[in-house]
Scaffold this active site. Structure first.
Site, PDB file in Angstrom:
ATOM      1  N   GLU A  54       0.827  -1.205   0.000  1.00  0.00           N
ATOM      2  CA  GLU A  54       0.000   0.000   0.000  1.00  0.00           C
ATOM      3  C   GLU A  54       0.864   1.259   0.000  1.00  0.00           C
ATOM      4  OE1 GLU A  54      -2.501   1.560  -0.329  1.00  0.00           O
ATOM      5  OE2 GLU A  54      -4.313   0.432   0.041  1.00  0.00           O
ATOM      6  N   ASN A 152      -5.855   6.908   6.506  1.00  0.00           N
ATOM      7  CA  ASN A 152      -5.640   5.952   5.428  1.00  0.00           C
ATOM      8  C   ASN A 152      -4.829   6.495   4.261  1.00  0.00           C
ATOM      9  OD1 ASN A 152      -6.679   4.521   2.828  1.00  0.00           O
ATOM     10  ND2 ASN A 152      -7.232   3.120   4.481  1.00  0.00           N
ATOM     11  N   ASP A 175     -16.240  -0.672  11.827  1.00  0.00           N
ATOM     12  CA  ASP A 175     -17.146   0.249  12.521  1.00  0.00           C
ATOM     13  C   ASP A 175     -17.586  -0.266  13.889  1.00  0.00           C
ATOM     14  OD1 ASP A 175     -17.270   2.406  10.726  1.00  0.00           O
ATOM     15  OD2 ASP A 175     -18.732   1.381   9.471  1.00  0.00           O
ATOM     16  N   ASN A 207     -11.549   6.649   1.238  1.00  0.00           N
ATOM     17  CA  ASN A 207     -10.308   5.902   1.095  1.00  0.00           C
ATOM     18  C   ASN A 207      -9.244   6.738   0.398  1.00  0.00           C
ATOM     19  OD1 ASN A 207      -8.398   3.810   0.423  1.00  0.00           O
ATOM     20  ND2 ASN A 207     -10.009   2.319   0.788  1.00  0.00           N
ATOM     21  N   ASP A 263     -10.066   2.786  -4.384  1.00  0.00           N
ATOM     22  CA  ASP A 263      -9.019   2.761  -3.369  1.00  0.00           C
ATOM     23  C   ASP A 263      -8.056   3.901  -3.657  1.00  0.00           C
ATOM     24  OD1 ASP A 263      -7.192   1.906  -1.413  1.00  0.00           O
ATOM     25  OD2 ASP A 263      -7.509  -0.206  -1.831  1.00  0.00           O
TER      26      ASP A 263
END
Length: 341
Positions: A54, A152, A175, A207, A263
């Site tokens: 990521e 994020n 959540d 995101n 994303d």
């Protein structure tokens, strides 16, 4: 940056400099894509090993691509000459990680003067890292007195403001996590003076985040299979929301045959949006026309331009992919001084 929702069990295999090999298909939906990606362009697999790659960012001073592995709490470095190595561990939360499904760093962008700006999922903060000394500075940890969920992704405006998203992906139970303090999964702005403003609390799973070349449009992806959309916010001169519209909607494309959700994303110097979505990496024109898609056969979580600006790096599960392009990354032509570092 969806984390392990689409990752499988993989063995760690730190690679030396990889031999180029085809790693994905490029689906061309419009002739205009040829101006961005040559018809004979090939996607290469340059490294593999992380649980879930990521937040890639090219750091010119290091001649390296840095990227996160949020589940494993590591930051990796890839260099063309010697391949992949662990750059920082832990990359996020140190110590007890109970209650966290992704305790590491997530989205990252280059700051000024050797700094790295990080959406730190585990520390639940926006962090500045001095790449020379390793010193970490927390720039924002709370809004309205409550801890963030798990920051994020982030993008920096020309005036030094940082826009970032705060879904619950870093927390066990999402959540439902008992650690979750924010009532909304928000999109925020962090000003250079440290003030944090909630600019949208209505998205279910905000995101990826990106800015247009002129800084007047903010893009945010919503990684919800029931509402797989990208939102475009018009910004006024002060960086506040002046308008809001759905830029693209791919909810109908979500399914097991097209892994992935909206994303991470990047904007090129021409304003085209390279955005992770169902079935790979989408390439949208500034008008929202889908020009094409890069299909790696697995979810692509994020991307970044690097090297001379014409290399598009993609993180896809345990893989790092590279594609040479005819366009350049926005950061390579618009880098400006940033008061936040």
């Amino acid at each position: 940056m969806i984390g392990r929702l689409f990752s499988g069990l993989v063995m760690l295999a730190l690679t030396a400099a990889a031999q180029p090999q085809p790693a994905a298909r490029i689906h061309r939906g419009a002739a205009a894509l040829d101006a961005l990606i040559a018809p004979d362009a090939v996607v290469e697999r340059v490294a593999e090993g992380p649980d879930w790659a990521e937040g890639p960012v090219w750091i010119a001073a290091l001649g390296s691509l840095l990227f996160s592995d949020p589940p494993r709490n590591r930051m990796y470095r890839w260099r063309p000459a010697d391949g992949l190595s662990v750059f920082r561990e832990p990359s996020g939360l140190a110590g007890d990680t109970t209650g966290f499904r992704e305790p590491g760093s997530n989205g990252m962008i280059a700051g000024a003067d050797g700094m790295l700006l990080i959406a730190d999922s585990g520390d639940r903060a926006i962090v500045r890292l001095d790449l020379a000394t390793g010193q970490r500075t927390m720039l924002a940890t709370r809004y309205d007195g409550r801890r963030f969920n798990s920051p994020n992704d982030l993008v920096r405006a020309a005036n030094g403001a940082i826009y970032f998203t705060d879904p619950p992906y870093g927390l066990d139970g999402l959540d439902a996590s008992p650690l979750k303090e924010q009532p909304a999964n928000g999109v925020y702005r962090l000003d250079p003076d440290g003030r944090v403003t909630l600019i949208d609390g209505s998205l279910s799973f905000p995101n990826g985040v990106a800015l247009s070349p002129d800084g007047r449009t903010l893009y945010v992806s919503n990684s919800d299979p029931a509402r797989a959309v990208w939102i475009a916010y018009g910004l006024d001169a002060q960086g506040n929301i002046a308008s809001r519209r759905v830029f693209a909607d791919m909810t109908a494309s979500v399914g097991p045959e097209r892994p992935g959700l909206p994303d991470g994303m990047k904007v090129d110097a021409r304003g085209n949006l390279f955005a992770s979505g169902p079935g790979g990496l989408m390439i949208f024109s500034p008008a929202g026309v889908l020009l094409g898609r890069i299909d790696a056969g697995t979810a692509i979580s994020n991307c970044a331009f690097g090297e001379d600006g014409h290399s598009l790096f993609m993180t896809a599960g345990h893989l790092i992919l590279r594609l040479r392009t005819r366009t350049r990354g926005l950061a390579d032509v618009e880098r400006r001084a940033d008061p936040t570092g």
